[in-house]
Design a protein around this motif. Structure first.
Motif, PDB file in Angstrom:
ATOM      1  N   UNK A 173     -13.241  14.500   1.886  1.00  0.00           N
ATOM      2  CA  UNK A 173     -12.427  14.996   0.779  1.00  0.00           C
ATOM      3  C   UNK A 173     -12.366  14.003  -0.381  1.00  0.00           C
ATOM      4  N   UNK A 174     -12.690  12.712  -0.098  1.00  0.00           N
ATOM      5  CA  UNK A 174     -12.484  11.674  -1.110  1.00  0.00           C
ATOM      6  C   UNK A 174     -13.781  11.075  -1.644  1.00  0.00           C
ATOM      7  N   UNK A 175     -14.924  11.441  -1.076  1.00  0.00           N
ATOM      8  CA  UNK A 175     -16.192  10.872  -1.532  1.00  0.00           C
ATOM      9  C   UNK A 175     -17.180  11.988  -1.830  1.00  0.00           C
ATOM     10  N   UNK A 176     -18.188  11.654  -2.631  1.00  0.00           N
ATOM     11  CA  UNK A 176     -19.244  12.617  -2.934  1.00  0.00           C
ATOM     12  C   UNK A 176     -20.368  12.577  -1.906  1.00  0.00           C
ATOM     13  N   UNK A 177     -20.467  11.480  -1.165  1.00  0.00           N
ATOM     14  CA  UNK A 177     -21.546  11.342  -0.187  1.00  0.00           C
ATOM     15  C   UNK A 177     -21.415  12.395   0.904  1.00  0.00           C
ATOM     16  N   UNK A 210     -15.745   1.581  -1.181  1.00  0.00           N
ATOM     17  CA  UNK A 210     -17.074   1.030  -0.900  1.00  0.00           C
ATOM     18  C   UNK A 210     -18.112   2.133  -0.730  1.00  0.00           C
ATOM     19  N   UNK A 211     -17.736   3.206  -0.036  1.00  0.00           N
ATOM     20  CA  UNK A 211     -18.667   4.318   0.139  1.00  0.00           C
ATOM     21  C   UNK A 211     -19.046   4.889  -1.224  1.00  0.00           C
ATOM     22  N   UNK A 219     -11.802   3.890  11.428  1.00  0.00           N
ATOM     23  CA  UNK A 219     -10.755   4.769  10.914  1.00  0.00           C
ATOM     24  C   UNK A 219     -11.260   6.196  10.762  1.00  0.00           C
ATOM     25  N   UNK A 220     -12.567   6.373  10.658  1.00  0.00           N
ATOM     26  CA  UNK A 220     -13.114   7.695  10.390  1.00  0.00           C
ATOM     27  C   UNK A 220     -13.976   8.171  11.550  1.00  0.00           C
ATOM     28  N   UNK A 221     -13.340   8.881  12.478  1.00  0.00           N
ATOM     29  CA  UNK A 221     -14.030   9.535  13.584  1.00  0.00           C
ATOM     30  C   UNK A 221     -14.106  11.030  13.275  1.00  0.00           C
ATOM     31  N   UNK A 222     -14.707  11.798  14.174  1.00  0.00           N
ATOM     32  CA  UNK A 222     -14.773  13.242  13.953  1.00  0.00           C
ATOM     33  C   UNK A 222     -13.375  13.851  13.855  1.00  0.00           C
ATOM     34  N   UNK A 223     -12.400  13.201  14.459  1.00  0.00           N
ATOM     35  CA  UNK A 223     -11.033  13.727  14.444  1.00  0.00           C
ATOM     36  C   UNK A 223     -10.441  13.755  13.037  1.00  0.00           C
ATOM     37  N   UNK A 224     -10.826  12.794  12.197  1.00  0.00           N
ATOM     38  CA  UNK A 224     -10.238  12.732  10.859  1.00  0.00           C
ATOM     39  C   UNK A 224     -11.281  12.556   9.758  1.00  0.00           C
ATOM     40  N   UNK A 225     -12.546  12.859  10.058  1.00  0.00           N
ATOM     41  CA  UNK A 225     -13.614  12.571   9.106  1.00  0.00           C
ATOM     42  C   UNK A 225     -13.484  13.382   7.822  1.00  0.00           C
ATOM     43  N   UNK A 226     -12.855  14.535   7.920  1.00  0.00           N
ATOM     44  CA  UNK A 226     -12.703  15.358   6.718  1.00  0.00           C
ATOM     45  C   UNK A 226     -11.855  14.659   5.666  1.00  0.00           C
ATOM     46  N   UNK A 227     -11.006  13.702   6.094  1.00  0.00           N
ATOM     47  CA  UNK A 227     -10.249  12.903   5.120  1.00  0.00           C
ATOM     48  C   UNK A 227     -11.186  12.097   4.244  1.00  0.00           C
ATOM     49  N   UNK A 228     -12.271  11.595   4.849  1.00  0.00           N
ATOM     50  CA  UNK A 228     -13.258  10.846   4.073  1.00  0.00           C
ATOM     51  C   UNK A 228     -14.072  11.785   3.185  1.00  0.00           C
ATOM     52  N   UNK A 256      -8.419   2.372   4.708  1.00  0.00           N
ATOM     53  CA  UNK A 256      -9.119   3.601   4.329  1.00  0.00           C
ATOM     54  C   UNK A 256      -9.448   3.608   2.841  1.00  0.00           C
ATOM     55  N   UNK A 257      -8.519   3.147   2.018  1.00  0.00           N
ATOM     56  CA  UNK A 257      -8.775   3.095   0.580  1.00  0.00           C
ATOM     57  C   UNK A 257      -9.969   2.189   0.277  1.00  0.00           C
TER      58      UNK A 257
END
Length: 260
Positions: free
Chosen positions: A160-164, A125-126, A149-158, A119-120
């Motif tokens: 929260x960490x990116x500007x895209x 990369x994103x 690693x990033x499905x709708x189930x946990x996408x908010x984790x991504x 995930x890191x």
């Protein structure tokens, strides 16, 4: 809702880029989503594509290659993946594309690399590609997938960490087990980060990519959750051999969201 409507025709349905533009032009579309692979590979694009789009009155959204991950544990492989996406973003910018959709995926061996490490790497990369795209006037959006690693189930984790911002895929959300109410709740909670929506239907927890209205996705609920003031792009992504179903899907989408 002041959204733009278009569609994407993946190579698997047998239509090449020029044919896809022609279909979009006669289907009351605002944009065409170009997959930068197959006949849409940057080295294979028609020299007059920008003129074709302009003559048809179409904006352009691009989709970076499905099969190219964004992160890998080996440095040379990792840099090669990023360079491939950078080259595609250059092509998107040269064509005047407004957006580029990215799959935040990695095929790193799950027995050797922890979830946190992968995930890191994906997040890093994103961020790199988002900045690269922005410098070229292209908005990078990341898509919820099914097996990454990033499905709708946990996408908010991504998020929260990116500007895209996000491309939300309706079928992918249903395929990971979201019911209609959960899809609508996710969209409502993240509407400010959703810039682009892939509209495809499904018969259940599978990635069917059916025409709009052919399955169980509650599209009016999705549009209600986006709200009247949402101004993103809606892309029909039906993987069917008969483009008549795509044309009908575009008409259905317009009828549904313009009625909101």
């Amino acid at each position: 809702m002041d959204a733009q409507v278009g569609f994407s025709l993946p190579e698997s349905v047998g239509l090449h880029v020029e044919e896809g533009v022609d279909v979009a032009a006669r289907t009351d579309c605002d944009f065409f989503e170009l997959v930068l692979d197959g006949s849409g590979h940057p080295n294979r694009l028609p020299e007059d594509l920008a003129n074709r789009l302009a003559d048809a009155g179409l904006d352009l959204v691009t989709h970076l290659p499905f099969a190219v991950d964004v992160a890998a544990p080996f440095e040379s492989q990792h840099e090669g993946l990023l360079d491939t996406h950078r080259n595609c973003l250059d092509a998107a910018a040269d064509l005047g594309a407004s957006k580029a959709v990215l799959h935040p995926s990695s095929a790193a061996w799950r027995f050797a690399w922890s979830t946190e490490e992968v995930e890191d790497a994906v997040v890093d990369s994103v961020g790199t590609l988002h900045a690269y795209a922005a410098d070229r006037g292209v908005e990078l959006t990341v898509e919820n997938l099914i097996t990454s690693r990033f499905t709708a189930e946990n996408f908010e984790r991504l998020l929260d960490r990116v500007d895209a911002d996000m491309t939300f895929d309706t079928g992918h959300a249903r395929a990971v087990g979201f019911e209609s109410a959960e899809v609508a709740a996710f969209v409502a909670a993240n509407r400010d980060r959703i810039s682009h929506v892939h509209l495809n239907d499904t018969l259940g927890e599978s990635d069917d990519h059916l025409p709009v209205g052919a399955g169980i996705v509650d599209f009016p609920a999705v549009f209600d959750a986006l709200g009247d003031d949402w101004t993103g792009t809606l892309c029909v992504e039906a993987v069917v051999g008969d483009v008549g179903y795509v044309e009908e899907s575009v008409a259905r989408v317009r009828e549904m969201f313009e009625g909101n």
